[in-house]
Design a protein around this motif. Structure first.
Motif, PDB file in Angstrom:
ATOM      1  N   UNK A 128       0.838  -1.209   0.000  1.00  0.00           N
ATOM      2  CA  UNK A 128       0.000   0.000   0.000  1.00  0.00           C
ATOM      3  C   UNK A 128       0.867   1.251   0.000  1.00  0.00           C
ATOM      4  N   UNK A 129       2.019   1.190   0.703  1.00  0.00           N
ATOM      5  CA  UNK A 129       2.833   2.416   0.758  1.00  0.00           C
ATOM      6  C   UNK A 129       3.580   2.654  -0.555  1.00  0.00           C
ATOM      7  N   UNK A 130       3.928   1.569  -1.270  1.00  0.00           N
ATOM      8  CA  UNK A 130       4.704   1.795  -2.503  1.00  0.00           C
ATOM      9  C   UNK A 130       3.807   2.122  -3.698  1.00  0.00           C
ATOM     10  N   UNK A 131       2.497   1.883  -3.582  1.00  0.00           N
ATOM     11  CA  UNK A 131       1.593   2.182  -4.687  1.00  0.00           C
ATOM     12  C   UNK A 131       0.721   3.374  -4.307  1.00  0.00           C
ATOM     13  N   UNK A 132       0.228   4.029  -5.313  1.00  0.00           N
ATOM     14  CA  UNK A 132      -0.556   5.233  -5.057  1.00  0.00           C
ATOM     15  C   UNK A 132      -2.038   4.880  -4.921  1.00  0.00           C
ATOM     16  N   UNK A 133      -2.338   3.790  -4.224  1.00  0.00           N
ATOM     17  CA  UNK A 133      -3.741   3.358  -4.176  1.00  0.00           C
ATOM     18  C   UNK A 133      -4.443   3.931  -2.958  1.00  0.00           C
ATOM     19  N   UNK A 134      -5.758   4.042  -3.080  1.00  0.00           N
ATOM     20  CA  UNK A 134      -6.592   4.384  -1.940  1.00  0.00           C
ATOM     21  C   UNK A 134      -7.151   3.060  -1.425  1.00  0.00           C
ATOM     22  N   UNK A 135      -6.922   2.776  -0.126  1.00  0.00           N
ATOM     23  CA  UNK A 135      -7.363   1.476   0.399  1.00  0.00           C
ATOM     24  C   UNK A 135      -8.402   1.661   1.493  1.00  0.00           C
TER      25      UNK A 135
END
Ligand SMILES: Nc1ncnc2c1ncn2[C@@H]1O[C@H](COP(=O)(O)OP(=O)(O)OP(=O)(O)O)[C@@H](O)[C@H]1O
Length: 602
Positions: A543-550
């Motif tokens: 989650x931290x390395x990708x620009x996703x909203x979780x």
């Protein structure tokens, strides 16, 4: 065949042939066939009648033939490729004696040819009809059991499961080994099973001159490939379609090499499957040049071509928007009432009332007035005890349950202008390919356990339009490596994996198309503490390395604390507290939150 034989003997003695199929039945078959011609490859239902042959053994083909034949027609029937087999002979005589049509074994003379396994080697001219006896009309059979789900997949053109079956075949065998029933895309729209002809005949259907009508009596379906229709065998961009062919094989009798050959018998060697063609070649009564020109020779197996050819599939870029709203996902006032009353059932429920059951209507108010948004690169936690409504909120967001109230927006859909709850089911399902992915608590809900780890990821990629076999394998390997599943297990069925590994594969599949929003429903519940800790570590990194909203839903504060920045606390369907996760964990205000934190600290 004794019933049929007896029937024919009786029919032969009658001056005026009786009909096997009443005129009403014929009309219905013709109507279904006309619809099938108008919608190439689509399986049209019809009221299949009883025939003097077993269903699955030609009753569908027989009904179609009887319905399209007129007295001026000439009929030919082949079984396997042979006019003289018991089935072919009996059917031909039965058809001729009940319709008054002439019968022949010469394809050139026939106006209607009924077949089970072959397209005759002699190409059928314009105006002729080839009727197939179809045992299994559904190309999705074998990859999907539910008839309703098959219908949905056809309606939405959702054929990723077929692509996965081709992928799995390639992984296991290094080539596509499927023989009869090879799936083809007809007219660029419907996937159709080319049952029951061999792969050799598949390219011969493409833009052919004659009309192909397929009748399945047991399954009560008629479908068609009209003249000049595109028929494309499904195959990956970098894996060429191939017909069956043994190097150097030729017919023992007539010497033909450019025909579909079958094994000749106990003494070995090959023979033409189409006996009429074989006899005509021997008699010098065949146009060999014309036949050679149209034989599917460009599809002969070629090991060189198979290896390492490059794919033309462009890489799919992650869907992101710039200049839109600051949030990636926004949920406003979501509510879900199970039972009568809708919004009128809400008063008298919730934490203050101490119940989710409506005093007015008895309905269960599973969630009400739940709002939040999540920004790219942010993770939001939703925590609450069992029954607090967190899974309901998630189910409404992803479209598994219709919401009673509220709206859901994605920045990637119409820059957040459109409430996705207003989209139809098909459009909502499409969002789950590359806009919004879900990691379920139970991996069996997100994975096909019979399919390999790579195949499960391939399902998501093919749904997103990936058509390069080598690209798909590379991408699956990258993802599995990232989630720390040993690459040596990439081609093993997920059903043979441990719970932790299944969850890792599910996470890899969810991230395969780089969706901007990921929803995780109790991602570590059911795993041993040490395995859960490993999965949490992995998720934190991903989650931290990708620009996703979780959005992370859990009943366990330690999971929420490990993964999220902000948190909502839910009790009896309502949000009772919200704030920074850190703050909530160290300084909970609401007594319910305090209880949850105390439980996590124990
Ligand atoms: N189909 C349904 N019909 C009636 N009530 C339902 C239905 N689904 C859920 N509920 C009720 O809605 C409430 C919220 O359920 P939900 O599953 O969302 O809670 P949850 O917090 O996710 O619990 P869990 O962690 O156990 O899944 C519960 O009271 C539940 O019994």
């Amino acid at each position: 065949m004794s019933v049929t034989t007896d029937l024919i003997a009786e029919l032969d003695t009658q001056a005026t042939p009786p009909g096997l199929l009443d005129e009403g039945g014929k009309r219905e078959v013709r109507r279904a066939a006309l619809t099938a011609v108008c919608v190439p490859g689509y399986q049209v239902p019809f009221g299949s009648r009883e025939m003097p042959v077993a269903r699955g053994w030609g009753s569908g083909g027989l009904q179609v033939t009887l319905a399209v034949l007129g007295e001026q027609d000439t009929v030919k029937v082949i079984d396997q490729g042979d006019d003289a087999g018991v089935n072919a002979t009996n059917l031909r005589r039965l058809i001729a004696s009940t319709t008054g049509a002439d019968q022949t074994a010469d394809t050139r003379e026939a106006t209607v040819v009924q077949t089970r396994h072959r397209v005759p080697e002699e190409d059928l001219a314009a105006g002729k009809v080839l009727v197939y006896q179809v045992p299994v009309p559904e190309p999705l059979r074998g990859v999907e059991k539910s008839v309703i789900e098959c219908a949905r997949m056809h309606a939405e053109g959702d054929y990723s499961k077929i692509w996965v079956s081709l992928y799995e075949d390639l992984v296991r065998n290094g080539m596509i080994t499927r023989t009869t029933g090879y799936p083809v895309l007809v007219g660029g729209r419907y996937v159709m099973a080319t049952t029951p002809v061999p792969r050799w005949d598949v390219p011969r259907l493409n833009r052919c001159e004659h009309l192909n009508l397929y009748g399945a009596g047991r399954e009560k379906r008629i479908f068609a490939v009209p003249p000049h229709t595109d028929v494309r065998p499904l195959t990956f961009d970098d894996v060429p379609f191939e017909v069956e062919h043994a190097p150097g094989a030729k017919c023992k009798r007539c010497g033909s090499e450019d025909v579909f050959l079958v094994e000749a018998g106990p003494n070995g060697g090959y023979a033409c499957s189409d006996t009429e063609w074989c006899n005509r070649v021997l008699d010098g009564d065949a146009d060999l040049d014309a036949h050679h020109e149209r034989a599917p020779l460009q599809f002969l197996p070629d090991a060189q071509r198979r290896k390492g050819s490059a794919s033309t599939t462009p890489r799919i870029e992650p869907v992101r928007v710039t200049g839109g709203p600051e949030w990636a996902l926004r949920v406003d006032g979501i509510g879900k009432v199970h039972g009568p009353g809708g919004a009128d059932a809400v008063p008298g429920t919730g934490p203050e009332a101490g119940t989710a059951v409506s005093p007015a209507t008895g309905a269960i108010v599973a969630a009400w007035d739940v709002s939040f948004d999540v920004a790219p690169g942010e993770a939001l936690g939703v925590i609450g005890e069992s029954g607090s409504g967190k899974s309901t909120v998630l189910a409404c967001v992803i479209g598994d349950q219709p919401a009673t109230a509220g709206s859901v927006r994605l920045a990637t859909v119409d820059s957040g202008e459109t409430d996705i709850l207003g989209l139809d089911d098909t459009e909502r399902r499409k969002l789950r390919i590359d806009r919004m992915a879900v990691v379920h608590q139970n991996p069996a809900d997100g994975l096909d356990l019979r399919v390999s780890a790579g195949g499960n990821i391939a399902e998501r990629l093919t749904a997103a339009g990936w058509r390069g076999y080598h690209d798909i394998r590379r991408r699956a390997a990258e993802l599995l490596d990232r989630v720390e599943v040993p690459l040596s297990r990439m081609d093993d069925a997920v059903g043979t994996f441990s719970g932790g590994m299944r969850q890792r594969v599910q996470i890899a599949k969810a991230l395969a198309t780089e969706p901007p929003v990921v929803l995780l429903d109790e991602p570590t519940t059911g795993l041993d503490a040490s395995v859960a800790a490993g999965v949490l570590d992995l998720l934190r990194g991903l989650l931290s390395e990708r620009d996703v909203a979780a959005v992370v839903v859990s009943h366990d504060f330690s999971v929420i604390d490990a993964l999220t920045d902000r948190t909502l606390v839910m009790q009896l369907g309502r949000v009772v507290e919200r704030g920074l996760t850190d703050q909530l964990f160290h300084d909970p205000h609401h007594p319910y939150t305090q209880r949850l934190v105390a439980a996590a600290r124990r």
